[in-house]
Each structure stands twice: as structure tokens, then as C-alpha cells.
Design a protein around this motif. Structure first.
Motif, PDB file in Angstrom:
ATOM      1  N   LEU A 116       0.845  -1.199   0.000  1.00 49.15           N
ATOM      2  CA  LEU A 116       0.000   0.000   0.000  1.00 49.15           C
ATOM      3  C   LEU A 116       0.883   1.252   0.000  1.00 49.15           C
ATOM      4  O   LEU A 116       0.658   2.187  -0.778  1.00 49.15           O
ATOM      5  N   ALA A 117       1.893   1.276   0.856  1.00 50.50           N
ATOM      6  CA  ALA A 117       2.800   2.443   0.904  1.00 50.50           C
ATOM      7  C   ALA A 117       3.545   2.610  -0.421  1.00 50.50           C
ATOM      8  O   ALA A 117       3.737   3.731  -0.906  1.00 50.50           O
ATOM      9  N   LEU A 118       3.943   1.487  -1.027  1.00 46.87           N
ATOM     10  CA  LEU A 118       4.734   1.574  -2.262  1.00 46.87           C
ATOM     11  C   LEU A 118       3.885   1.974  -3.466  1.00 46.87           C
ATOM     12  O   LEU A 118       4.426   2.406  -4.489  1.00 46.87           O
ATOM     13  N   ALA A 119       2.572   1.845  -3.344  1.00 50.23           N
ATOM     14  CA  ALA A 119       1.695   2.258  -4.448  1.00 50.23           C
ATOM     15  C   ALA A 119       1.473   3.767  -4.468  1.00 50.23           C
ATOM     16  O   ALA A 119       0.858   4.303  -5.390  1.00 50.23           O
ATOM     17  N   THR A 120       1.961   4.461  -3.440  1.00 53.73           N
ATOM     18  CA  THR A 120       1.845   5.930  -3.435  1.00 53.73           C
ATOM     19  C   THR A 120       3.018   6.508  -4.238  1.00 53.73           C
ATOM     20  O   THR A 120       3.964   5.799  -4.582  1.00 53.73           O
ATOM     21  N   ASP A 121       2.949   7.803  -4.518  1.00 54.26           N
ATOM     22  CA  ASP A 121       3.975   8.411  -5.376  1.00 54.26           C
ATOM     23  C   ASP A 121       5.202   8.867  -4.608  1.00 54.26           C
ATOM     24  O   ASP A 121       6.325   8.786  -5.095  1.00 54.26           O
ATOM     25  N   ILE A 122       4.959   9.404  -3.413  1.00 59.48           N
ATOM     26  CA  ILE A 122       6.052   9.962  -2.609  1.00 59.48           C
ATOM     27  C   ILE A 122       5.824   9.531  -1.168  1.00 59.48           C
ATOM     28  O   ILE A 122       4.693   9.619  -0.666  1.00 59.48           O
ATOM     29  N   ARG A 123       6.882   9.043  -0.526  1.00 55.99           N
ATOM     30  CA  ARG A 123       6.764   8.586   0.860  1.00 55.99           C
ATOM     31  C   ARG A 123       7.662   9.407   1.778  1.00 55.99           C
ATOM     32  O   ARG A 123       8.887   9.450   1.569  1.00 55.99           O
ATOM     33  N   TYR A 124       7.042  10.058   2.764  1.00 57.64           N
ATOM     34  CA  TYR A 124       7.765  10.702   3.855  1.00 57.64           C
ATOM     35  C   TYR A 124       7.487   9.848   5.092  1.00 57.64           C
ATOM     36  O   TYR A 124       6.345   9.430   5.308  1.00 57.64           O
ATOM     37  N   ALA A 125       8.530   9.612   5.893  1.00 59.03           N
ATOM     38  CA  ALA A 125       8.318   8.728   7.042  1.00 59.03           C
ATOM     39  C   ALA A 125       8.823   9.343   8.326  1.00 59.03           C
ATOM     40  O   ALA A 125       9.734  10.172   8.332  1.00 59.03           O
ATOM     41  N   SER A 126       8.218   8.879   9.411  1.00 59.88           N
ATOM     42  CA  SER A 126       8.704   9.201  10.754  1.00 59.88           C
ATOM     43  C   SER A 126       9.944   8.345  11.017  1.00 59.88           C
ATOM     44  O   SER A 126      10.067   7.229  10.489  1.00 59.88           O
ATOM     45  N   GLU A 127      10.795   8.851  11.899  1.00 53.35           N
ATOM     46  CA  GLU A 127      11.931   8.032  12.346  1.00 53.35           C
ATOM     47  C   GLU A 127      11.455   6.749  13.020  1.00 53.35           C
ATOM     48  O   GLU A 127      12.214   5.797  13.139  1.00 53.35           O
ATOM     49  N   LYS A 128      10.189   6.745  13.460  1.00 53.34           N
ATOM     50  CA  LYS A 128       9.647   5.548  14.115  1.00 53.34           C
ATOM     51  C   LYS A 128       9.140   4.501  13.109  1.00 53.34           C
ATOM     52  O   LYS A 128       8.739   3.411  13.509  1.00 53.34           O
ATOM     53  N   ALA A 129       9.110   4.876  11.824  1.00 55.86           N
ATOM     54  CA  ALA A 129       8.591   3.932  10.816  1.00 55.86           C
ATOM     55  C   ALA A 129       9.568   2.787  10.616  1.00 55.86           C
ATOM     56  O   ALA A 129      10.769   2.938  10.825  1.00 55.86           O
ATOM     57  N   LYS A 130       9.028   1.634  10.233  1.00 59.26           N
ATOM     58  CA  LYS A 130       9.885   0.549   9.777  1.00 59.26           C
ATOM     59  C   LYS A 130       9.159  -0.168   8.651  1.00 59.26           C
ATOM     60  O   LYS A 130       7.918  -0.137   8.572  1.00 59.26           O
ATOM     61  N   PHE A 131       9.943  -0.777   7.806  1.00 56.15           N
ATOM     62  CA  PHE A 131       9.396  -1.389   6.602  1.00 56.15           C
ATOM     63  C   PHE A 131       9.816  -2.852   6.608  1.00 56.15           C
ATOM     64  O   PHE A 131      11.009  -3.145   6.660  1.00 56.15           O
ATOM     65  N   LEU A 132       8.824  -3.739   6.590  1.00 58.46           N
ATOM     66  CA  LEU A 132       9.189  -5.155   6.567  1.00 58.46           C
ATOM     67  C   LEU A 132       8.250  -5.911   5.644  1.00 58.46           C
ATOM     68  O   LEU A 132       7.050  -5.644   5.618  1.00 58.46           O
ATOM     69  N   PRO A 133       8.829  -6.859   4.866  1.00 62.22           N
ATOM     70  CA  PRO A 133       7.967  -7.589   3.930  1.00 62.22           C
ATOM     71  C   PRO A 133       6.921  -8.440   4.662  1.00 62.22           C
ATOM     72  O   PRO A 133       5.789  -8.517   4.222  1.00 62.22           O
ATOM     73  N   ALA A 134       7.316  -9.104   5.730  1.00 59.16           N
ATOM     74  CA  ALA A 134       6.431  -9.948   6.564  1.00 59.16           C
ATOM     75  C   ALA A 134       5.972 -11.230   5.875  1.00 59.16           C
ATOM     76  O   ALA A 134       5.673 -12.222   6.543  1.00 59.16           O
ATOM     77  N   PHE A 135       5.884 -11.233   4.552  1.00 56.75           N
ATOM     78  CA  PHE A 135       5.304 -12.391   3.849  1.00 56.75           C
ATOM     79  C   PHE A 135       6.005 -13.700   4.244  1.00 56.75           C
ATOM     80  O   PHE A 135       5.360 -14.667   4.626  1.00 56.75           O
ATOM     81  N   ILE A 136       7.340 -13.708   4.137  1.00 58.42           N
ATOM     82  CA  ILE A 136       8.060 -14.969   4.335  1.00 58.42           C
ATOM     83  C   ILE A 136       7.981 -15.414   5.789  1.00 58.42           C
ATOM     84  O   ILE A 136       8.069 -16.601   6.081  1.00 58.42           O
ATOM     85  N   GLY A 137       7.740 -14.450   6.689  1.00 62.87           N
ATOM     86  CA  GLY A 137       7.578 -14.785   8.111  1.00 62.87           C
ATOM     87  C   GLY A 137       6.411 -15.732   8.334  1.00 62.87           C
ATOM     88  O   GLY A 137       6.387 -16.490   9.309  1.00 62.87           O
ATOM     89  N   ILE A 138       5.395 -15.673   7.431  1.00 61.04           N
ATOM     90  CA  ILE A 138       4.266 -16.604   7.555  1.00 61.04           C
ATOM     91  C   ILE A 138       4.204 -17.502   6.314  1.00 61.04           C
ATOM     92  O   ILE A 138       3.140 -17.963   5.914  1.00 61.04           O
ATOM     93  N   ALA A 139       5.377 -17.712   5.692  1.00 62.95           N
ATOM     94  CA  ALA A 139       5.531 -18.656   4.571  1.00 62.95           C
ATOM     95  C   ALA A 139       4.752 -18.249   3.321  1.00 62.95           C
ATOM     96  O   ALA A 139       4.334 -19.103   2.531  1.00 62.95           O
ATOM     97  N   LEU A 140       4.575 -16.928   3.140  1.00 64.85           N
ATOM     98  CA  LEU A 140       3.882 -16.472   1.930  1.00 64.85           C
ATOM     99  C   LEU A 140       4.872 -15.818   0.969  1.00 64.85           C
ATOM    100  O   LEU A 140       5.987 -15.434   1.359  1.00 64.85           O
TER     101      LEU A 140
END
Ligand code: LHQ
Length: 261
Positions: A116-140
């Protein structure tokens, strides 16, 4: 339309959309996707809306698929059908909406929430943000466009590493590797994103729309094809009243006032 899972507020030309399931880390459901699609349709119809700002309520941006919802659905749940009818349509609606969408990433963006975040045009983030795929964590495997954007934004090797190891990338590193545009202290990131959104909302809507079309197209065509497409788009932008206003303002050494005509 009234919304159950998001908050929608218009400030001048900016439609601010807040994912609003903070107790679930703003996890995605078919209803969230439906409401984001509805917001895109509303923005497309309403000339007073010139930019969308997307953020999340609470401490997370979006934890991806609501795993509680999926586990309720039983073994015959069609992942494919769920993606085709909801999350794919959601990110297509965002990419084809002919105005800038800015993401103010307030906290973790995981799985389909990263998409969802990557479908936007420009991303500004807080220092508290983190980005994780998560998929492989649940075998997806990746979905919601994550395997499309990651190699394009951070390169294929870095994308493979992130996806295979389910690496958590901090806001600071995300800005360094090009996953997002900028990172700010938590106290100011939203104001920074709002200021950018207001600035874009004062821009020439047709010129911005044609720019988004050009950027979308560039992701899948040859150089020659892109040159042709640029020439086609320039004919549209170049016949707008805003183009005339832009040139007149330049000559008269004043700020242009764009109307979208
Ligand atoms: C959640 C979730 C969540 C529900 C946190 N659901 N409640 C597409 C189509 C179909 C099926 C499957 O998948 C997909 C694509 C995908 O999106 S797959 C990836 C799904 N997402 C995940 O696996 C991420 C799971 N969550 C996390 O890894 C962590 O919660 C993150 C990193 C997002 C946040 O970590 P923390 O800051 O440590 O917070 P937390 O883990 O304590 O979570 C806070 C609350 O949010 C907690 O609820 P509780 O009642 O215990 O306070 C979580 O259960 C809830 N939550 N993610 N996806």
C-alpha cells in the motif's frame, strides 16, 4: 459514502485519508480496500481534490493482511481471489488516480501494508517507521505489488535480501536506499508531508496527471516507446489553460495560479 475503516478529511485541495483500525495495527481487510478504492473514485470525480495524503492512526501505518480475518475463512479461502478482487484493485486505483498520492508513514508498514505504501507516489516517514515484507515470516510470497516495486526502487539484490530474510528496514535506512523519499523526526513528519501535499495541490492538475501517467508508463516500455508517449502527453498538457498561465506568470515574474483547465 460513509467510511468504517478510514477517516477522510479535506483540507483545501488535499484529501487526507487515515487508516483507522489502530487496535489492529491498521491491518487490511476487503472493506479497507473497498473504502480506499471509493476514496480514489471520489477524488477523481471532484475537481476540488488535487492531492491525497495517506497515513495511519495510532503507532502503526499498516500491518498488511488482517490475519484474524483470514483465519476465520477456513481452508477453502482463495488467496488469489481475495487479492484479485481487493488489494490488486486497491493499488491499481491508486496508480491510475491522476493526481499525486503522498504517504506519511507513521509506523510499521508490513506485507500488503508495505505494498500500500509503495503504491503511493512519494513517501515521507517518521523516524519511528519501519518497513518489513512480513510475507516470508508466515511462509507467503510477496503480493500487492511488493515484488514489482522493491527491485525497481532498491535493486534486485537488495530486494531479494529483504524479501528472503524478512528484514526490518528503519525509516533512516529506507530513505538511504531509496525505498522512501525522506525521513523526519516523529514530531514533524506529518507536517512535512502535509506541506508537500498542499504544495502539490497548488500545482497544475493536468501537468501533474500527465506526469503520473508518464511515470507509470516508463516502468514497462522501451526508451523509444516512452519518447512517443511523452510527446503524446505533452500535447495534452501543452493545450491546457494552465500551460498558458504558467508561461504568462513566468514572463510577468509572478506566481502562477493554476485552475486545472
Ligand atoms: C495484527 C496484525 C495483522 C491482525 C499486528 N493482523 N492484527 C494477503 C492476502 C491474503 C492473506 C494473507 O496475506 C496477504 C498479504 C500480507 O499482508 S501477509 C503479511 C501479514 N502481516 C504480517 O504478517 C505482519 C504481522 N505483524 C507484525 O509483524 C507486527 O505486529 C508488526 C511488525 C506489524 C508490528 O510489531 P509491534 O510493533 O511489535 O506490534 P505488535 O506485534 O504487538 O502488534 C500490535 C497489535 O496489532 C497486536 O494486537 P494486540 O491485541 O496483541 O495488542 C497485534 O496482534 C495486532 N496486529 N499485525 N496483520
Amino acid at each position: 459514502m460513509s467510511y468504517e475503516t478510514i477517516l477522510v478529511e479535506q483540507n483545501g485541495g488535499v484529501l487526507e485519508v487515515t487508516l483507522n483500525r489502530p487496535d489492529k495495527f491498521n491491518a487490511l481487510t476487503a472493506q479497507v480496500a473497498k473504502e480506499i478504492i471509493a476514496v480514489c473514485k471520489r477524488a477523481a470525480r471532484d475537481d476540488s481534490v488535487r492531492c491525497i495524503l495517506l497515513t495511519g492512526a495510532g503507532r502503526g501505518f499498516c500491518a498488511g493482511q488482517d490475519l484474524g480475518e483470514v483465519s476465520k475463512r477456513g481452508d477453502d479461502f482463495s488467496f488469489r481471489n481475495h487479492l484479485l478482487t481487493s488489494y490488486n484493485k486497491m493499488v491499481i486505483a491508486m496508480r491510475t488516480l491522476e493526481m499525486p498520492i503522498i504517504c506519511a508513514v507513521n509506523g510499521a508498514a508490513a506485507g500488503a501494508g508495505l505494498g500500500l505504501a509503495l503504491a503511493t507516489d512519494i513517501r515521507y516517514a517518521s523516524e519511528k517507521a519501519k518497513f518489513l515484507p512480513a510475507f516470508i515470516g508466515i511462509a507467503l510470497a510477496p503480493d500487492t505489488g511488493v515484488s514489482y516495486w522493491l527491485p525497481r526502487l532498491i535493486g534486485p539484490a537488495r530486494a531479494a535480501e529483504m524479501l528472503y530474510t524478512n528484514e526490518r528496514v528503519s525509516g533512516t535506512e529506507a530513505a538511504e536506499i531509496g525505498l522512501i523519499n525522506k525521513v523526519f523526526p516523529h514530531d514533524t513528519f506529518l507536517e512535512e508531508a502535509r506541506a508537500l501535499a498542499q504544495r502539490l495541490a497548488a500545482g497544475p492538475p493536468k501537468g501533474l496527471a500527465m506526469t503520473k501517467r508518464a511515470l507509470n508508463k516508463s516502468l514497462g516500455v522501451t526508451f523509444d516507446e516512452q519518447l512517443d508517449y511523452e510527446a503524446y502527453l505533452q500535447d495534452i498538457a501543452g493545450h491546457s489553460a494552465d500551460y498558458k498561465e504558467g508561461v504568462a506568470a513566468f514572463r510577468e515574474k509572478r506566481r502562477p495560479v493554476f485552475t486545472g483547465k
